[in-house]
Motif scaffolding. Structure first.
Motif, short mmCIF file in Angstrom:
data_model
loop_
_atom_site.label_atom_id
_atom_site.label_comp_id
_atom_site.label_asym_id
_atom_site.label_seq_id
_atom_site.Cartn_x
_atom_site.Cartn_y
_atom_site.Cartn_z
N LEU A 100 1.11 -1.31 0.36
CA LEU A 100 0.07 0.08 0.38
C LEU A 100 1.12 1.38 -0.36
N ALA A 101 2.17 1.12 0.01
CA ALA A 101 3.34 2.39 -0.09
C ALA A 101 2.65 3.49 -1.38
N ASP A 102 2.22 3.35 -2.54
CA ASP A 102 1.86 4.41 -3.03
C ASP A 102 0.37 5.22 -2.07
N LEU A 103 -0.70 3.87 -2.15
CA LEU A 103 -1.99 4.44 -2.05
C LEU A 103 -1.83 4.99 -0.57
N LEU A 104 -1.22 4.81 0.04
CA LEU A 104 -0.66 5.42 1.73
C LEU A 104 0.44 6.80 1.99
#
Length: 266
Positions: free
Chosen positions: A24-28
């Protein structure tokens, strides 16, 4: 300030946190970067899964990462040493109240408020640590936002065990939906909260594996023993619920979940 960490401090939980952060790095973290030289407080760094994202996306910041667990801090140090060896982090084994005489340009809080007995009080305390014009970024989930197919009462009962056990421990796994009023009531200005939604089906195998299986289902499984010991579910009922939940990660299954990301200023 804290409460019982309902997921437990286990190797499985450490893996889950790392899987979650990577998937979820880019999402968060999308939209969150800090200028080099900024003094940033990571409040509740845990095992360093989010710390790696902070130092790699905002190189040159002066990061202070704090946690109440010495074991988690040790794991965080090791993780950053491997994944961001060039980064310099000031690690602190401390409660947030121990920082009352310090000031920061920015504060970052991820998956922490849900475990606190009084998240509003924590936000007020963090506001006092910010310089004028400083920002706070808060990311939280909301287990009530989980929508999945095929639907199952057994699967939902297992999810509800996690929600109820966290509430009994003094936390709130539904806290994402009240992030905006919490920040407003804590005295922050220009509060903005937005949903960050993850959806997974068989056409998105990385999300099915990284989120549905290794993040959400693994999180529910972490309270298996507590749920059975508390008499909430029998072993057979629990196992049936997890089997049904796993069907959402199989061909024909779908899974949807919403995180909430809030930003406020002083």
């Amino acid at each position: 300030m804290g409460t019982d960490y309902v997921h437990g401090y286990t190797p499985a939980e450490t893996r889950r946190l790392a899987d979650q952060a990577g998937t979820l790095a880019d999402l968060l973290h999308g939209g969150t970067t800090y200028p080099a030289g900024s003094r940033v407080l990571e409040a509740g760094c845990g095992v360093g899964a989010q710390t790696v994202q902070l130092v790699t996306r905002s190189p040159g910041i002066e990061l202070v990462s704090v946690d109440v667990s010495e074991e988690s801090l040790a794991q965080a140090k090791a993780r950053v040493a491997v994944h961001a060896p060039e980064a310099t982090v000031d690690w602190r084994h401390a409660d947030l109240h121990d920082l009352r005489d310090e000031k920061f340009d920015h504060v970052f809080v991820c998956f922490v408020l849900e475990h606190l007995v009084d998240p509003g009080k924590a936000l007020v305390g963090l506001r006092d640590l910010l310089k004028p014009g400083g920002t706070i970024t808060v990311i939280e989930g909301d287990h009530g936002s989980a929508i999945y197919h095929p639907r199952s009462t057994q699967a939902q009962a297992a999810v509800d065990c996690l929600v109820d056990l966290q509430a009994e421990a003094g936390g709130d796994s539904l806290i994402g939906r009240r992030l905006q009023p919490l920040l407003e009531q804590a005295g922050y200005d220009d509060v903005h909260v937005e949903p960050r939604t993850v959806y997974a089906d068989e056409t998105l195998p990385e999300l099915v594996d990284g989120f549905t299986r290794k993040t959400f289902i693994a999180m529910v499984e972490s309270v298996r023993e507590r749920s059975i010991a508390a008499g909430r579910r029998t072993e057979a009922e629990w196992d049936a619920g997890i089997r049904d939940l796993e069907k959402t990660a199989e061909p024909g299954g779908t899974f949807h979940y919403t995180f909430f990301k809030g930003v406020g200023r002083t």
